[in-house]
Write an enzyme that holds these catalytic residues in place. Structure first.
Site, short mmCIF file in Angstrom:
data_model
loop_
_atom_site.label_atom_id
_atom_site.label_comp_id
_atom_site.label_asym_id
_atom_site.label_seq_id
_atom_site.Cartn_x
_atom_site.Cartn_y
_atom_site.Cartn_z
N ARG A 92 -40.88 84.41 127.91
CA ARG A 92 -42.23 84.61 128.44
C ARG A 92 -42.32 84.32 129.94
NH1 ARG A 92 -43.28 82.45 123.22
NH2 ARG A 92 -43.31 80.42 124.20
N GLU A 141 -33.92 69.42 120.53
CA GLU A 141 -34.23 68.36 119.57
C GLU A 141 -33.11 68.22 118.54
OE1 GLU A 141 -37.87 67.01 116.60
OE2 GLU A 141 -38.07 68.83 117.81
#
Length: 182
Positions: free
Chosen positions: A66, A103
């Site tokens: 994006r 993560e």
């Protein structure tokens, strides 16, 4: 109300909350209504282009995916070149690659080595600052290519994820501009 406040309100009004996406319990901030609104998209482009000029950028980096949508028109509006930073393996030719932690695991991003020169001051643009990992890796790539970092600009910062704290050392004094913080 200042014009900056009115632009922020316009942008916020065009960001849709999508509950339980991509999984239950997540509130996703969807920017597609903002992109579909020519007035809001143009206002966003103007603000980001002004930041590029103010911070002396010579080129604009957009982070996949994006970030490409935002950074390319900003580069055109500011009269600067656009450089995509992509996921590893997506660019042909000689690249610089940077790994970073997620993560659960790692990821890698790349840039064409010849697209950035030592004379450049790069503004990094993305839609969202979340944990800061991708932005941090992009700053490392830019510096490894010999260029300077003019700053990082994002449409939206997810403050509860504290990406700003992670990114702060990598900025080395360059500004981090978030138009909206949620």
């Amino acid at each position: 109300m200042t014009s900056t406040e009115s632009v922020r309100e316009l942008l916020l009004s065009r960001i849709r909350d999508v509950h339980d996406y991509p999984k239950p319990g997540v509130l996703f901030k969807d920017i597609t209504p903002l992109l579909a609104d020519p007035v809001a998209f143009s206002a966003l482009t103007d603000v980001l282009a002004e930041l590029c000029v103010r911070h002396g950028a010579t080129r604009v980096v957009g982070l996949e995916a994006r970030g490409f949508i935002l950074a390319a028109p900003v580069a055109v509006r500011a009269g600067l070149g656009f450089i995509p930073v992509r996921k590893a393996g997506k660019l042909p030719g000689a690249t610089l690659r940077q790994a970073y932690d997620l993560e659960y695991g790692t990821a890698e991003i790349e840039v064409h080595a010849e697209d950035i020169s030592a004379d450049d001051r790069i503004m990094v643009i993305d839609d969202v600052l979340a944990t800061g990992g991708t932005a941090e890796a992009s700053l490392e790539l830019i510096r490894r290519a010999g260029a300077k970092v003019a700053g990082v600009a994002v449409l939206m910062e997810l403050g509860f994820l504290d990406g700003r704290s992670r990114l702060e050392p990598a900025l080395q004094g360059a500004p981090l501009e978030a138009l909206i913080t949620v």
